[in-house]
Write an enzyme that holds these catalytic residues in place. Structure first.
Site, PDB file in Angstrom:
ATOM      1  N   LYS A 225      70.855  18.507  55.425  1.00 41.31           N
ATOM      2  CA  LYS A 225      71.243  19.414  56.515  1.00 41.31           C
ATOM      3  C   LYS A 225      70.050  20.072  57.199  1.00 41.31           C
ATOM      4  CE  LYS A 225      76.029  19.591  55.662  1.00 41.31           C
ATOM      5  NZ  LYS A 225      77.192  20.220  55.076  1.00 41.31           N
ATOM      6  N   ARG A 261      78.008  17.119  47.065  1.00 39.22           N
ATOM      7  CA  ARG A 261      78.297  16.111  48.096  1.00 39.22           C
ATOM      8  C   ARG A 261      76.966  15.631  48.656  1.00 39.22           C
ATOM      9  NH1 ARG A 261      78.975  15.351  53.481  1.00 39.22           N
ATOM     10  NH2 ARG A 261      80.705  14.000  54.108  1.00 39.22           N
TER      11      ARG A 261
HETATM   12  N1  HH2 Z   1      79.456  18.262  55.289  1.00 37.56           N
HETATM   13  C1  HH2 Z   1      79.651  17.245  56.158  1.00 37.56           C
HETATM   14  C2  HH2 Z   1      80.884  16.564  56.181  1.00 37.56           C
HETATM   15  N2  HH2 Z   1      81.858  16.865  55.318  1.00 37.56           N
HETATM   16  N3  HH2 Z   1      82.657  18.176  53.528  1.00 37.56           N
HETATM   17  C3  HH2 Z   1      82.475  19.176  52.647  1.00 37.56           C
HETATM   18  N4  HH2 Z   1      83.439  19.485  51.765  1.00 37.56           N
HETATM   19  N5  HH2 Z   1      81.312  19.900  52.606  1.00 37.56           N
HETATM   20  C4  HH2 Z   1      80.290  19.662  53.470  1.00 37.56           C
HETATM   21  O1  HH2 Z   1      79.268  20.378  53.424  1.00 37.56           O
HETATM   22  C5  HH2 Z   1      80.451  18.593  54.415  1.00 37.56           C
HETATM   23  C6  HH2 Z   1      81.673  17.866  54.423  1.00 37.56           C
HETATM   24  C7  HH2 Z   1      78.561  16.838  57.090  1.00 37.56           C
HETATM   25  O2  HH2 Z   1      77.777  15.781  56.544  1.00 37.56           O
HETATM   26  P1  HH2 Z   1      77.906  14.232  56.936  1.00 37.56           P
HETATM   27  O3  HH2 Z   1      79.257  13.715  56.555  1.00 37.56           O
HETATM   28  O4  HH2 Z   1      76.780  13.472  56.370  1.00 37.56           O
HETATM   29  O5  HH2 Z   1      77.714  14.217  58.507  1.00 37.56           O
HETATM   30  P2  HH2 Z   1      78.723  13.984  59.706  1.00 37.56           P
HETATM   31  O6  HH2 Z   1      79.697  15.118  59.691  1.00 37.56           O
HETATM   32  O7  HH2 Z   1      77.832  13.982  60.921  1.00 37.56           O
HETATM   33  O8  HH2 Z   1      79.430  12.677  59.485  1.00 37.56           O
END
Ligand code: HH2
Length: 283
Positions: A225, A261
């Site tokens: 992040k 995660r």
């Molecule tokens: N962060 C992201 C997505 N889903 N779910 C939970 N429970 N907690 C988090 O911190 C969280 C989440 C963002 O990360 P990522 O999936 O890699 O990115 P994107 O939303 O751009 O797909």
């Protein structure tokens, strides 16, 4: 002290001192760190199976980026991305599957295809999401996010971010359990980076005990992040894995994060084993 448990349909995780590793599978063209890499369903399935081999306890499959400024994905497109991947992954591994979605229809279809957990970054604001979880016995991850991804980071303001996020999650826990979701099925997430400035994320991490004190497992998503990129001067999200692991270990070692995660499953799996091994020697 009795260990925390997390019930997800027909299974129960016991959360002792070894945190669970939740591997991220983004079936999207635009995720902030790996957008487009796994958009093809066969690439996504192969990636998920690789994360399972590397030691993931949960595979978190999502078809909509929730990065700051992201536009919503139409329902039919999200279903088209997510459901075939969940179906195939569920056939080919016994590792638990969570579906990262804000849409009840996507959650329902993913559960029918074999998912065990609904991970809703919108904190189950939609009553249809609560119903989908209650009907299926799914585990839930309820996250704190003020507003929607498109606008959440424009000007986030808190008088006391720790108190406000904790109060929100306490209210969600109560609402979910009153609505027929068992207490043991709920996992809470402070939503690092979601409607938070970097200082808010750091304040939450330094005081995560307030969330853990709600008595449910805490899911922590710090992987790659922005605050890690900014503090460590790492522009490329994929270069942020070492910093991400340090932050996750900090929280897990204090007993304040139970589900990590992550994009880097290999690193998190080794860290989880080592944290547990050290903890077993605690006097
Ligand atoms: N962060 C992201 C997505 N889903 N779910 C939970 N429970 N907690 C988090 O911190 C969280 C989440 C963002 O990360 P990522 O999936 O890699 O990115 P994107 O939303 O751009 O797909």
């Amino acid at each position: 002290m009795t260990p925390l448990t997390w019930r997800i349909r027909d299974r129960t995780f016991t959360l002792g001192t070894r945190p669970l590793v939740m591997g991220v599978v983004n079936v999207t063209p635009d995720s902030f760190s790996d957008g487009g890499k796994w958009l093809d369903p066969s690439a996504a399935v192969a990636h998920a199976l690789r994360l399972a081999e590397l030691g993931a306890d949960i595979l978190d499959i999502g078809g909509e980026s929730t990065r700051p400024g992201a536009d919503p994905v139409p329902l039919d497109e999200e279903l088209r991305r997510v459901v075939p991947v969940v179906t195939e992954v569920a056939k080919r591994t016994s590792v638990a599957i969570s579906v990262d979605t804000m849409k009840a229809e996507v959650a329902r279809e993913a559960l029918a295809a074999g998912a065990h957990i609904i991970n809703d970054v919108a904190g189950f604001r939609d009553p249809a999401m609560i119903a989908a979880a209650a009907e299926s016995g799914a585990g839930v991850v309820a996250m704190h996010m003020p507003g929607v991804p498109a606008t959440m980071n424009l000007n986030p303001q808190y008088a006391d971010v720790v108190a406000e996020v904790t109060a929100y999650l306490a209210e969600r826990l109560q609402k979910l359990t009153e609505s027929g979701i068992p207490h043991e099925a709920v996992c809470l997430d402070p939503g690092i980076g979601f409607g938070k400035r970097n200082a808010h994320s750091l304040e939450l991490l330094a005081n995560l005990g307030a969330v853990a004190a709600l008595g449910r497992p805490v899911c922590l998503g710090v992987s790659r992040k922005g605050f890690i990129g900014k503090l460590c001067d790492r522009d490329a999200p994929a270069d942020r894995d070492p910093g991400s692991l340090a932050v996750a270990c900090f929280a897990a070692a204090r007993g304040q994060a139970h589900v990590l995660r992550v994009h880097d499953v290999k690193g998190a799996r080794d860290a989880a084993i080592l944290l547990d091994a050290i903890d077993r020697h605690r006097r």
